[in-house]
Design a protein around this motif. Structure first.
Motif, PDB file in Angstrom:
ATOM      1  N   LYS A  80      26.491  10.829  67.347  1.00  0.00           N
ATOM      2  CA  LYS A  80      25.919  12.172  67.280  1.00  0.00           C
ATOM      3  C   LYS A  80      26.550  12.957  66.129  1.00  0.00           C
ATOM      4  O   LYS A  80      25.856  13.647  65.382  1.00  0.00           O
ATOM      5  CB  LYS A  80      26.148  12.879  68.625  1.00  0.00           C
ATOM      6  CG  LYS A  80      25.416  14.180  68.762  1.00  0.00           C
ATOM      7  CD  LYS A  80      25.607  14.752  70.158  1.00  0.00           C
ATOM      8  CE  LYS A  80      24.893  16.073  70.304  1.00  0.00           C
ATOM      9  NZ  LYS A  80      25.080  16.651  71.633  1.00  0.00           N
ATOM     10  N   GLU A  81      27.867  12.847  65.989  1.00  0.00           N
ATOM     11  CA  GLU A  81      28.576  13.518  64.889  1.00  0.00           C
ATOM     12  C   GLU A  81      28.062  13.028  63.547  1.00  0.00           C
ATOM     13  O   GLU A  81      27.817  13.825  62.639  1.00  0.00           O
ATOM     14  CB  GLU A  81      30.080  13.215  64.964  1.00  0.00           C
ATOM     15  CG  GLU A  81      30.886  14.179  65.761  1.00  0.00           C
ATOM     16  CD  GLU A  81      32.367  13.832  65.723  1.00  0.00           C
ATOM     17  OE1 GLU A  81      32.930  13.667  64.626  1.00  0.00           O
ATOM     18  OE2 GLU A  81      32.947  13.709  66.804  1.00  0.00           O
ATOM     19  N   LEU A  82      27.932  11.710  63.412  1.00  0.00           N
ATOM     20  CA  LEU A  82      27.455  11.144  62.150  1.00  0.00           C
ATOM     21  C   LEU A  82      26.041  11.599  61.831  1.00  0.00           C
ATOM     22  O   LEU A  82      25.715  11.878  60.678  1.00  0.00           O
ATOM     23  CB  LEU A  82      27.510   9.615  62.202  1.00  0.00           C
ATOM     24  CG  LEU A  82      28.893   9.002  62.090  1.00  0.00           C
ATOM     25  CD1 LEU A  82      28.832   7.501  62.324  1.00  0.00           C
ATOM     26  CD2 LEU A  82      29.520   9.291  60.737  1.00  0.00           C
ATOM     27  N   LYS A  83      25.215  11.684  62.866  1.00  0.00           N
ATOM     28  CA  LYS A  83      23.840  12.139  62.652  1.00  0.00           C
ATOM     29  C   LYS A  83      23.832  13.585  62.145  1.00  0.00           C
ATOM     30  O   LYS A  83      23.102  13.923  61.220  1.00  0.00           O
ATOM     31  CB  LYS A  83      23.053  12.025  63.962  1.00  0.00           C
ATOM     32  CG  LYS A  83      21.568  12.212  63.814  1.00  0.00           C
ATOM     33  CD  LYS A  83      20.883  12.029  65.150  1.00  0.00           C
ATOM     34  CE  LYS A  83      19.992  10.821  65.056  1.00  0.00           C
ATOM     35  NZ  LYS A  83      19.211  10.613  66.272  1.00  0.00           N
ATOM     36  N   GLN A  86      25.018  13.608  58.601  1.00  0.00           N
ATOM     37  CA  GLN A  86      23.960  13.089  57.730  1.00  0.00           C
ATOM     38  C   GLN A  86      22.907  14.163  57.463  1.00  0.00           C
ATOM     39  O   GLN A  86      22.455  14.322  56.329  1.00  0.00           O
ATOM     40  CB  GLN A  86      23.302  11.854  58.361  1.00  0.00           C
ATOM     41  CG  GLN A  86      22.208  11.232  57.520  1.00  0.00           C
ATOM     42  CD  GLN A  86      22.743  10.622  56.251  1.00  0.00           C
ATOM     43  OE1 GLN A  86      23.769   9.972  56.273  1.00  0.00           O
ATOM     44  NE2 GLN A  86      22.068  10.840  55.151  1.00  0.00           N
ATOM     45  N   GLU A  87      22.533  14.904  58.506  1.00  0.00           N
ATOM     46  CA  GLU A  87      21.552  15.977  58.334  1.00  0.00           C
ATOM     47  C   GLU A  87      22.092  17.054  57.392  1.00  0.00           C
ATOM     48  O   GLU A  87      21.370  17.537  56.520  1.00  0.00           O
ATOM     49  CB  GLU A  87      21.185  16.586  59.682  1.00  0.00           C
ATOM     50  CG  GLU A  87      20.352  15.663  60.555  1.00  0.00           C
ATOM     51  CD  GLU A  87      20.166  16.183  61.973  1.00  0.00           C
ATOM     52  OE1 GLU A  87      20.703  17.264  62.308  1.00  0.00           O
ATOM     53  OE2 GLU A  87      19.483  15.497  62.759  1.00  0.00           O
ATOM     54  N   GLU A  88      23.359  17.418  57.559  1.00  0.00           N
ATOM     55  CA  GLU A  88      23.970  18.410  56.672  1.00  0.00           C
ATOM     56  C   GLU A  88      24.012  17.903  55.236  1.00  0.00           C
ATOM     57  O   GLU A  88      23.715  18.648  54.298  1.00  0.00           O
ATOM     58  CB  GLU A  88      25.382  18.754  57.145  1.00  0.00           C
ATOM     59  CG  GLU A  88      25.429  19.553  58.423  1.00  0.00           C
ATOM     60  CD  GLU A  88      26.851  19.787  58.929  1.00  0.00           C
ATOM     61  OE1 GLU A  88      27.827  19.513  58.192  1.00  0.00           O
ATOM     62  OE2 GLU A  88      26.980  20.245  60.076  1.00  0.00           O
ATOM     63  N   ALA A  89      24.381  16.643  55.062  1.00  0.00           N
ATOM     64  CA  ALA A  89      24.432  16.056  53.722  1.00  0.00           C
ATOM     65  C   ALA A  89      23.040  16.039  53.097  1.00  0.00           C
ATOM     66  O   ALA A  89      22.881  16.344  51.903  1.00  0.00           O
ATOM     67  CB  ALA A  89      25.012  14.649  53.785  1.00  0.00           C
ATOM     68  N   ASP A  90      22.023  15.705  53.891  1.00  0.00           N
ATOM     69  CA  ASP A  90      20.654  15.694  53.378  1.00  0.00           C
ATOM     70  C   ASP A  90      20.219  17.093  52.929  1.00  0.00           C
ATOM     71  O   ASP A  90      19.573  17.240  51.889  1.00  0.00           O
ATOM     72  CB  ASP A  90      19.685  15.157  54.437  1.00  0.00           C
ATOM     73  CG  ASP A  90      19.839  13.654  54.673  1.00  0.00           C
ATOM     74  OD1 ASP A  90      20.467  12.974  53.832  1.00  0.00           O
ATOM     75  OD2 ASP A  90      19.344  13.176  55.710  1.00  0.00           O
TER      76      ASP A  90
END
Length: 125
Positions: A80-83, A86-90
């Motif tokens: 969940k943290e990685l997701k 990833q959304e923030e990075a995107d």
């Protein structure tokens, strides 16, 4: 050899059903061991074992199952943290792409103005 067979059968049974078998050899009359499902879920089934080895194996397997469940929860949290990351990075990459596009437009405009200035200077000379 016989204890290995029992061990593997026990592991297979636990993996397939999610619960350890009852090792009681006493036969109950039909219907006497029926427990309502709600009661079964609320309190764990008591286990009876025919040997200390079976009890030890059951305990080891139960501890291993508990450890695996805990690891599963930790992995779910990390996923969940990685997701989220990833959304923030995107989002940041999208913003950077937009800024880059703006800067390229500005650069093109500056190059156009410089070309016009050079052309005007050549006309003057």
């Amino acid at each position: 050899m016989y204890s290995k067979t029992i061990f593997f059968q026990l592991i297979l049974f636990i993996c397939l059903t999610g619960t350890a078998p009852s090792f009681s050899h006493a036969e109950d009359p039909p219907g006497s061991s029926e427990v309502p499902e709600d009661t079964n879920k609320a309190k764990p089934q008591e286990q009876t074992f025919t040997s200390v080895e079976e009890r030890r194996l059951y305990t080891i397997l139960q501890n291993e199952r508990d450890n695996l469940e805990e690891e599963k929860k930790v992995l779910a949290l990390k996923e969940k943290e990685l997701k989220t990351l990833q959304e923030e990075a995107d989002k940041k990459i999208k913003l950077l792409d937009e800024k880059l596009a703006e800067l390229q437009k500005v650069q093109a405009k500056i190059e156009e103005l410089l070309a016009q200035k050079d052309a005007e200077e050549l006309k003057k000379n």
